[in-house]
Scaffold this active site. Sequence first.
Site, PDB file in Angstrom:
ATOM      1  N   GLU A   1     -38.344 -33.086 -13.410  1.00  0.00           N
ATOM      2  CA  GLU A   1     -37.025 -33.383 -13.951  1.00  0.00           C
ATOM      3  C   GLU A   1     -37.066 -34.686 -14.745  1.00  0.00           C
ATOM      4  O   GLU A   1     -37.720 -35.654 -14.350  1.00  0.00           O
ATOM      5  CB  GLU A   1     -36.026 -33.517 -12.806  1.00  0.00           C
TER       6      GLU A   1
ATOM      7  N   LYS B   1     -29.106 -27.545 -14.621  1.00  0.00           N
ATOM      8  CA  LYS B   1     -28.855 -28.061 -13.278  1.00  0.00           C
ATOM      9  C   LYS B   1     -27.416 -27.736 -12.897  1.00  0.00           C
ATOM     10  O   LYS B   1     -26.493 -27.898 -13.699  1.00  0.00           O
ATOM     11  CB  LYS B   1     -29.102 -29.566 -13.240  1.00  0.00           C
TER      12      LYS B   1
ATOM     13  N   CYS C   1     -34.179 -30.422  -8.748  1.00  0.00           N
ATOM     14  CA  CYS C   1     -33.995 -31.603  -7.906  1.00  0.00           C
ATOM     15  C   CYS C   1     -32.892 -31.408  -6.855  1.00  0.00           C
ATOM     16  O   CYS C   1     -33.088 -30.721  -5.867  1.00  0.00           O
ATOM     17  CB  CYS C   1     -33.739 -32.823  -8.789  1.00  0.00           C
TER      18      CYS C   1
END
Length: 298
Positions: free
Chosen positions: A45, A123, A157
Amino acid sequence: MTAFTLATAAYPVEQLIAWDDYAVKIARWVAEAADGGAKLAVFPEYAGMELTAQDAASVEDLHGSIAAMGALVERVDALHAELAVRYGIHLCAGSLPVREDDGVFRNHARLFAPSGKMGTQRKIVMTRFEREIWNIGAGSPLHVFDTDLGRIGIAICYDVEFPLLVRAQAEAGATLILAPSATDTLHGYHRVRVGAQARALENQCYVVQASVVGDAEWTPSLGTSHGAAGIYGPPDLGFPADGVVAIGAMDAPGWVFGEIDPDKVARVRREGSVFNYRHWDEQGATVTLPVVEVVDLR
């Protein structure tokens, strides 16, 4: 599907002030992964944030540098697409904020295939820093990607810390989840790692963590990052007792290689000591999972 080698990165973000320096670095990393036999290489990321060094006027300004980097996104994607084809390798490129048509920046991870096709996973759940300081917006939809290596999901993440997101991808057929991460504390690294291992346990699948490492104090977006690359599976039949298929040293840059074998996922779900994946619905609650869209990269 047959077993294959995967490479996951502990990647140092560097102050590369010229495009050619960046292109040479990415090409070198991809070549090293391919030379190691990898059919899939995973960058972390916000690895793309090293591109902010290329605009001297904005590099010290968080929002200005993110905006300036937008001019390079198409060039970055073209580079990764060309490398994927050249080396016959799938690439999960380092994610970066991309301004979308509504003017909002969202965190994009892109998966490039040797076919020349690309898929994007945004995300879904933002951290406090992304919400309160970066002004990065939540993305959608949730995807799984059909590839020659099998069906793959990406949980960027913080997303891998949320069970329903990965469960939806697993129920949509993903047996491999990529978790590119960027964490500036050991607490953050371990939160992502614990999440990755928990998702591997409950879905009886592989989850792969890639990490940003090292000092990048020249950019207000990252500072100093801590982490290690790792490949995890369920601690059960056919997998290591602790579920750790492969792991690198803390904060040590480089690739970590490991085998991904879809047949082991099928076997542990069929013959394992426990059936976490199969017994999900026995938790006593009915939960609506996120909708998942399938993207064909073959």
